[in-house]
Design a protein around this motif. Sequence first.
Motif, PDB file in Angstrom:
ATOM      1  N   PRO A 402      -7.834  28.711 -10.784  1.00  0.00           N
ATOM      2  CA  PRO A 402      -8.153  28.220 -12.131  1.00  0.00           C
ATOM      3  C   PRO A 402      -7.208  28.793 -13.176  1.00  0.00           C
ATOM      4  O   PRO A 402      -6.824  29.968 -13.119  1.00  0.00           O
ATOM      5  CB  PRO A 402      -9.592  28.701 -12.346  1.00  0.00           C
ATOM      6  CG  PRO A 402     -10.160  28.816 -10.970  1.00  0.00           C
ATOM      7  CD  PRO A 402      -9.029  29.262 -10.102  1.00  0.00           C
ATOM      8  N   SER A 403      -6.846  27.976 -14.146  1.00  0.00           N
ATOM      9  CA  SER A 403      -5.848  28.391 -15.142  1.00  0.00           C
ATOM     10  C   SER A 403      -6.308  29.571 -15.982  1.00  0.00           C
ATOM     11  O   SER A 403      -5.494  30.406 -16.401  1.00  0.00           O
ATOM     12  CB  SER A 403      -5.524  27.203 -16.055  1.00  0.00           C
ATOM     13  OG  SER A 403      -6.710  26.718 -16.680  1.00  0.00           O
ATOM     14  N   LYS A 445      -6.336  23.606  -4.189  1.00  0.00           N
ATOM     15  CA  LYS A 445      -6.534  23.763  -5.622  1.00  0.00           C
ATOM     16  C   LYS A 445      -7.979  24.164  -5.883  1.00  0.00           C
ATOM     17  O   LYS A 445      -8.911  23.433  -5.541  1.00  0.00           O
ATOM     18  CB  LYS A 445      -6.197  22.470  -6.369  1.00  0.00           C
ATOM     19  CG  LYS A 445      -6.285  22.616  -7.877  1.00  0.00           C
ATOM     20  CD  LYS A 445      -5.850  21.333  -8.579  1.00  0.00           C
ATOM     21  CE  LYS A 445      -5.892  21.520 -10.095  1.00  0.00           C
ATOM     22  NZ  LYS A 445      -5.467  20.287 -10.803  1.00  0.00           N
ATOM     23  N   SER A 447     -10.995  25.242  -8.589  1.00  0.00           N
ATOM     24  CA  SER A 447     -11.362  25.046  -9.993  1.00  0.00           C
ATOM     25  C   SER A 447     -12.875  25.037 -10.129  1.00  0.00           C
ATOM     26  O   SER A 447     -13.611  24.889  -9.141  1.00  0.00           O
ATOM     27  CB  SER A 447     -10.778  23.733 -10.527  1.00  0.00           C
ATOM     28  OG  SER A 447     -11.283  22.640  -9.779  1.00  0.00           O
ATOM     29  N   THR A 450     -16.110  21.192 -15.212  1.00  0.00           N
ATOM     30  CA  THR A 450     -15.933  21.289 -16.659  1.00  0.00           C
ATOM     31  C   THR A 450     -17.288  21.419 -17.354  1.00  0.00           C
ATOM     32  O   THR A 450     -18.333  21.016 -16.819  1.00  0.00           O
ATOM     33  CB  THR A 450     -15.200  20.050 -17.184  1.00  0.00           C
ATOM     34  OG1 THR A 450     -15.950  18.888 -16.830  1.00  0.00           O
ATOM     35  CG2 THR A 450     -13.796  19.953 -16.580  1.00  0.00           C
TER      36      THR A 450
END
Length: 493
Positions: A402-403, A445, A447, A450
């Motif tokens: 995650p960014s 990836k 994450s 949201t």
Amino acid sequence: PGQEPLADTMSFLSFDFSWRKIKQDLQSELTEASVTGSIASIIVGLFMFYLVVSQVADYRTLKSETNVVLDHYSHAVSPTQDNAEDTMQINFNITFPHLSCEFASVDATNFMGTHDAGLASRVSKVHLDKQGRQVGVHQDRAAPNVHQDNLEPLGPHKETQTSIELGADGFEAQRKHVNLLIVNFCTPWAHWCKKLEPVWEKASAAVEEKYRDSGLIAFAHVDCSEGKASQLCSDKHVDAFPTIMVFRKEDRAESDHERFHAERSVDSLIAWADHLVEDVKKGPDVPREKVVDVDKDGDKESHHGVGCLIAGMLHVQRAPGGIQIQAKSDGHEFNWATMDVSHVVNHLSFGPFLTETAWKVMPPHVAQAVGSLDNKKFSSERHIPTTHEHMIKVVKNVVELPSNWHIPPVVAHGYTAHSNNIQRFAEVPSVRINYDILPILVHIKSSYKTFYYFVTQLCAILGGVFTVTGIVSAGVDVGVKKMLKKEQLGKLG
């Protein structure tokens, strides 16, 4: 015309009456307690609480999406990676309980024809004793040993033989007879044994003359090709000829014995023997010096390591290839039937070493694949030449985090391994690690969901529960009313 206002007035009064009735019924439902209503409210409340908690937990759970692409597309997921790099790092740490560091050789080859023998500058070796404890770092000799070969060989009757000829029966008695028994284990068919024989006998004569009747030291030899003596050599783990070993009067069964690895010349053997005698003269309370460097030049004349820990880091081309570990020597012949290359793979990985942070954030299945062979033990059967072959398929993994973690993508090379034993008397016992680097990349990836998705789901849960509860409640009310009406009419009886 006068009827229209009247109709509007009646419609309004009817709506007002209906609203008042709904309000009265709702107030009654909300204010009048009942056992059934209480139980239903508790069940619905618990159910809503469970759904909300589950949704929050799901919102905080890290989700992974996996894609498989060709490796040359790796710049799309890791822009900082240098794709021009044409080599791969191999890291290994392997323990050999029965292979001496003096003989252990590491060679790397690939199918493109590149061959890198020895690899001394990139591989470190540590001597191990019988219990597997580290006893010292192995240092390759600054210059190859030059063995003396200008003496005349002994005649067929060995008239000049002065060293004691030993077999299995008299070995222990002779060991207990002197403080130091220096034994040369040899075979008549070995070229280097024939070269050593006149040197050994001349050194033996000089030592016998110097320490006559002192009971301090004696030179002896054992022919490992004869009867019971061959079993003695096997019990002492002698698989290289010649092997020169030190036996002490105070030795026990589990004791380690030094082995001579220096230049095989008369002067070198005498100087080494003198050093051992001086050590004995210090008294029984002084610990024996097991590692001897007579001239202090950094090259050890003898040490007591019987095994070897081999560790290294190699850079190889990104092509199928292999690493081979086996015994080699320019001054010995080997008995391959007794050569034991049993080993423990302490660590084997591909690519740069991973940081502690990388290990923590990697998915468990990727972390396990990075060291698939770690801490695996592979054993050879006694007196059967065994080659251990490990076939490895290497796959690159890129884990994108995650960014908001502010951690760059983690690049890790996982692999699958299939191991096999080859047992043939024509086969030189060795360990072969054959690898194939697959041209694919597994992009993972990771994450979180949201926040807007979480809020939408939460609202859907709450609204859905209220809606379903209302429908069920209305259905129950209609059913109860019908039952009561039938009861009043006497239709239930």
